[in-house]
Write a protein that holds these residues in place. Structure first.
Motif, PDB file in Angstrom:
ATOM      1  N   GLY A  35       0.573  -1.187  -0.005  1.00 34.10           N
ATOM      2  CA  GLY A  35      -0.142  -0.024  -0.019  1.00 34.10           C
ATOM      3  C   GLY A  35       0.908   1.377   0.218  1.00 34.10           C
ATOM      4  N   GLU A  36       2.069   1.006  -0.267  1.00 32.97           N
ATOM      5  CA  GLU A  36       2.958   2.330  -0.290  1.00 32.97           C
ATOM      6  C   GLU A  36       3.757   2.600  -1.570  1.00 32.97           C
ATOM      7  N   VAL A  37       4.174   3.849  -1.671  1.00 35.38           N
ATOM      8  CA  VAL A  37       4.895   4.123  -2.787  1.00 35.38           C
ATOM      9  C   VAL A  37       6.358   4.839  -2.233  1.00 35.38           C
ATOM     10  N   ARG A  38       7.155   4.916  -3.028  1.00 32.53           N
ATOM     11  CA  ARG A  38       8.740   5.697  -2.940  1.00 32.53           C
ATOM     12  C   ARG A  38       8.421   6.790  -3.817  1.00 32.53           C
ATOM     13  N   VAL A  39       8.388   8.259  -3.083  1.00 35.19           N
ATOM     14  CA  VAL A  39       8.461   9.182  -4.209  1.00 35.19           C
ATOM     15  C   VAL A  39       9.832   9.949  -4.183  1.00 35.19           C
ATOM     16  N   ARG A  40      10.380   9.960  -5.318  1.00 36.69           N
ATOM     17  CA  ARG A  40      11.495  10.939  -5.466  1.00 36.69           C
ATOM     18  C   ARG A  40      11.038  12.404  -5.118  1.00 36.69           C
ATOM     19  N   MET A  41      11.416  13.158  -4.000  1.00 40.44           N
ATOM     20  CA  MET A  41      10.963  14.213  -3.472  1.00 40.44           C
ATOM     21  C   MET A  41      11.408  15.489  -4.518  1.00 40.44           C
ATOM     22  N   ALA A  42      10.620  16.093  -5.242  1.00 39.12           N
ATOM     23  CA  ALA A  42      10.785  17.549  -6.051  1.00 39.12           C
ATOM     24  C   ALA A  42      10.884  18.643  -5.085  1.00 39.12           C
ATOM     25  N   PHE A  43       9.780  18.831  -4.228  1.00 35.01           N
ATOM     26  CA  PHE A  43       9.831  19.891  -3.525  1.00 35.01           C
ATOM     27  C   PHE A  43       8.856  19.460  -2.091  1.00 35.01           C
ATOM     28  N   ALA A  44       9.516  20.127  -0.911  1.00 31.96           N
ATOM     29  CA  ALA A  44       8.651  19.732   0.351  1.00 31.96           C
ATOM     30  C   ALA A  44       8.292  21.299   1.048  1.00 31.96           C
ATOM     31  N   GLY A  45       7.247  20.960   1.600  1.00 35.06           N
ATOM     32  CA  GLY A  45       6.864  22.647   2.023  1.00 35.06           C
ATOM     33  C   GLY A  45       7.306  22.829   3.437  1.00 35.06           C
ATOM     34  N   LEU A  46       7.513  23.785   4.009  1.00 35.75           N
ATOM     35  CA  LEU A  46       7.833  24.167   5.371  1.00 35.75           C
ATOM     36  C   LEU A  46       6.566  24.609   6.101  1.00 35.75           C
ATOM     37  N   ASN A  47       6.269  24.295   7.308  1.00 36.71           N
ATOM     38  CA  ASN A  47       5.038  24.656   7.938  1.00 36.71           C
ATOM     39  C   ASN A  47       5.620  25.206   9.453  1.00 36.71           C
ATOM     40  N   PRO A  48       4.633  25.890  10.109  1.00 38.26           N
ATOM     41  CA  PRO A  48       5.024  26.317  11.487  1.00 38.26           C
ATOM     42  C   PRO A  48       5.164  25.128  12.455  1.00 38.26           C
ATOM     43  N   VAL A  49       4.233  24.094  12.170  1.00 37.91           N
ATOM     44  CA  VAL A  49       4.230  22.856  12.942  1.00 37.91           C
ATOM     45  C   VAL A  49       5.748  22.327  12.952  1.00 37.91           C
ATOM     46  N   ASP A  50       6.471  22.451  11.797  1.00 38.95           N
ATOM     47  CA  ASP A  50       7.814  21.756  11.716  1.00 38.95           C
ATOM     48  C   ASP A  50       8.745  22.296  12.549  1.00 38.95           C
ATOM     49  N   TYR A  51       8.732  23.613  12.936  1.00 39.46           N
ATOM     50  CA  TYR A  51       9.693  24.079  13.920  1.00 39.46           C
ATOM     51  C   TYR A  51       9.163  23.932  15.122  1.00 39.46           C
ATOM     52  N   LYS A  52       7.800  23.946  15.552  1.00 39.10           N
ATOM     53  CA  LYS A  52       7.342  23.556  16.696  1.00 39.10           C
ATOM     54  C   LYS A  52       7.839  22.184  17.291  1.00 39.10           C
ATOM     55  N   ILE A  53       7.629  21.332  16.351  1.00 43.77           N
ATOM     56  CA  ILE A  53       8.263  19.904  16.652  1.00 43.77           C
ATOM     57  C   ILE A  53       9.789  19.834  16.937  1.00 43.77           C
ATOM     58  N   ARG A  54      10.378  20.820  16.046  1.00 39.54           N
ATOM     59  CA  ARG A  54      12.014  20.606  16.130  1.00 39.54           C
ATOM     60  C   ARG A  54      12.468  21.408  17.628  1.00 39.54           C
ATOM     61  N   ARG A  55      11.618  22.436  17.777  1.00 38.65           N
ATOM     62  CA  ARG A  55      11.834  23.135  19.060  1.00 38.65           C
ATOM     63  C   ARG A  55      11.540  22.212  20.521  1.00 38.65           C
ATOM     64  N   GLY A  56      10.686  20.923  20.274  1.00 40.34           N
ATOM     65  CA  GLY A  56      10.351  20.155  21.498  1.00 40.34           C
ATOM     66  C   GLY A  56       9.027  20.439  21.904  1.00 40.34           C
ATOM     67  N   GLY A  57       7.883  21.072  21.108  1.00 43.75           N
ATOM     68  CA  GLY A  57       6.803  21.172  21.799  1.00 43.75           C
ATOM     69  C   GLY A  57       6.378  19.793  22.408  1.00 43.75           C
ATOM     70  N   PRO A  58       5.878  19.731  23.736  1.00 38.98           N
ATOM     71  CA  PRO A  58       5.485  18.584  24.301  1.00 38.98           C
ATOM     72  C   PRO A  58       4.389  17.923  23.797  1.00 38.98           C
ATOM     73  N   GLN A  59       3.551  18.780  23.056  1.00 40.42           N
ATOM     74  CA  GLN A  59       2.223  18.048  22.666  1.00 40.42           C
ATOM     75  C   GLN A  59       2.434  17.323  21.491  1.00 40.42           C
ATOM     76  N   TYR A  60       3.551  17.075  20.990  1.00 42.91           N
ATOM     77  CA  TYR A  60       3.844  16.300  19.571  1.00 42.91           C
ATOM     78  C   TYR A  60       4.607  14.827  20.160  1.00 42.91           C
ATOM     79  N   GLY A  61       5.037  14.762  21.291  1.00 44.49           N
ATOM     80  CA  GLY A  61       5.494  13.490  21.712  1.00 44.49           C
ATOM     81  C   GLY A  61       6.948  12.982  20.895  1.00 44.49           C
ATOM     82  N   THR A  62       7.606  13.941  20.464  1.00 47.65           N
ATOM     83  CA  THR A  62       8.607  13.591  19.507  1.00 47.65           C
ATOM     84  C   THR A  62       9.692  12.819  20.265  1.00 47.65           C
ATOM     85  N   GLN A  63      10.163  11.600  19.618  1.00 48.96           N
ATOM     86  CA  GLN A  63      11.216  10.741  20.200  1.00 48.96           C
ATOM     87  C   GLN A  63      12.584  10.985  19.385  1.00 48.96           C
ATOM     88  N   LEU A  64      13.592  11.277  20.013  1.00 49.62           N
ATOM     89  CA  LEU A  64      14.687  11.535  19.453  1.00 49.62           C
ATOM     90  C   LEU A  64      15.528  10.377  19.347  1.00 49.62           C
TER      91      LEU A  64
END
Length: 309
Positions: A35-64
């Motif tokens: 059910g999956e495909v591999r996509v050769r990325m052309a462009f990927a968009g940045l969103n505020p949620v990305d830097y909130k995750i990177r900063r360690g927002g506790p609501q995201y539960g990110t594991q390093l």
């Protein structure tokens, strides 16, 4: 000797912090599962949620360690078992939970829509997450022709799309933005007002009644202004506030990825009903610079990174 075609460059971070914690690592190229495909990325968009995750927002539960990136465009280069709709060579765009900042990305087939011939790949790469978030948030308030709504951060990634969708639906739209974005908003049918102190007074100067609904893409300051305008909390939707949301304020964001919605959004961009400006284009190895631009000022539209040609 390692075969270069079997290596995938992936943006990772091993600690929380600013853009400086991001690194470009080489990892083995993964194969898609059922059910999956591999996509050769052309462009990927940045969103505020990305830097909130990177900063360690506790609501995201990110594991390093972790990866980043939630929307992309590209070309299908490999398919797993049980894939029926997509084929190798198809240009696609869509969103994933995490990991779009990489040369090649494993994604569920169900998350990816076709890129129309007349839709630039950089715009497609910036459309899926922001576009469906705007679509679903707007739908949650049942906005119709004749309604008047207020949108904060109305020239940003989600806010810009939401404001244009509301105009297309026949609503009167008042949007806050920095002065440099006012001409663009007017051209898209949005009545601009300034951010910050005096925002509510500026809205009152334009209308003599309580707006139908409001959409927050900025934060607590905007929500308080909306409440001060007399808008009922249940008619305010916030995609920017943290956990401390005033009672009754809605927090409807993007639902499950929907390729039909993405197809409609793509068609609206091609037809000119919605414009998604690209504020900055960077190579994958320049991802830190891309985030510095995103986090440093009020942008019009989206920032994107590109993978290997």
């Amino acid at each position: 000797m390692v075969d270069a075609t079997s290596i995938n460059r992936v943006v990772t971070f091993w600690e929380f912090g600013g853009p400086e914690v991001l690194h470009l690592e080489q990892q083995p190229l993964a194969e898609p599962g059922p059910g999956e495909v591999r996509v050769r990325m052309a462009f990927a968009g940045l969103n505020p949620v990305d830097y909130k995750i990177r900063r360690g927002g506790p609501q995201y539960g990110t594991q390093l360690p972790s990866t980043l990136g939630r929307e992309l465009s590209g070309v299908v280069e490999s398919t797993g078992a049980e894939v029926e709709r997509l084929a190798v060579g198809d240009p696609v765009f869509g969103s994933i939970p995490v990991g779009a900042f990489a040369d090649a990305v494993i994604v569920p087939e169900a998350n990816m829509a076709f890129v129309p011939d007349d839709l630039p790949m950089d715009v497609a790469g910036a459309l899926a997450l922001a576009g469906q978030t705007a679509w679903d948030a707007l739908a949650s308030q049942g906005i119709r022709r004749g309604d008047t709504i207020v949108v904060s951060a109305a020239a940003g990634g989600v806010g810009g799309i939401l404001a244009q969708l509301a105009v297309h639906a026949g609503a009167r739209v008042i949007g806050s933005a920095s002065r440099g974005n006012h001409a663009w908003l007017r051209a898209r049918g949005v009545e601009p007002v300034e951010y910050g102190q005096g925002f509510a007074d500026s809205v009152r100067a334009l209308i003599d009644s309580v707006p139908t609904a409001a959409f927050d893409l900025h934060g607590a300051e905007s929500v308080e202004a909306f409440l001060g305008l007399g808008i009922p909390a249940v008619r305010i939707n916030s995609n920017a506030m943290g956990a401390a949301v005033p009672a009754g304020v809605q927090r409807v964001g993007r639902g499950a990825p929907n390729v039909d919605t993405l197809g409609t959004l793509a068609a609206m961009v091609v037809d000119g009903a919605v414009e998604v400006p690209i504020a900055g284009r960077y190579r994958l190895e320049q991802v830190r610079d891309a985030f510095e631009l995103l986090e440093g000022q009020h942008l019009r539209g989206k920032v994107v990174v590109s993978g290997n040609d």
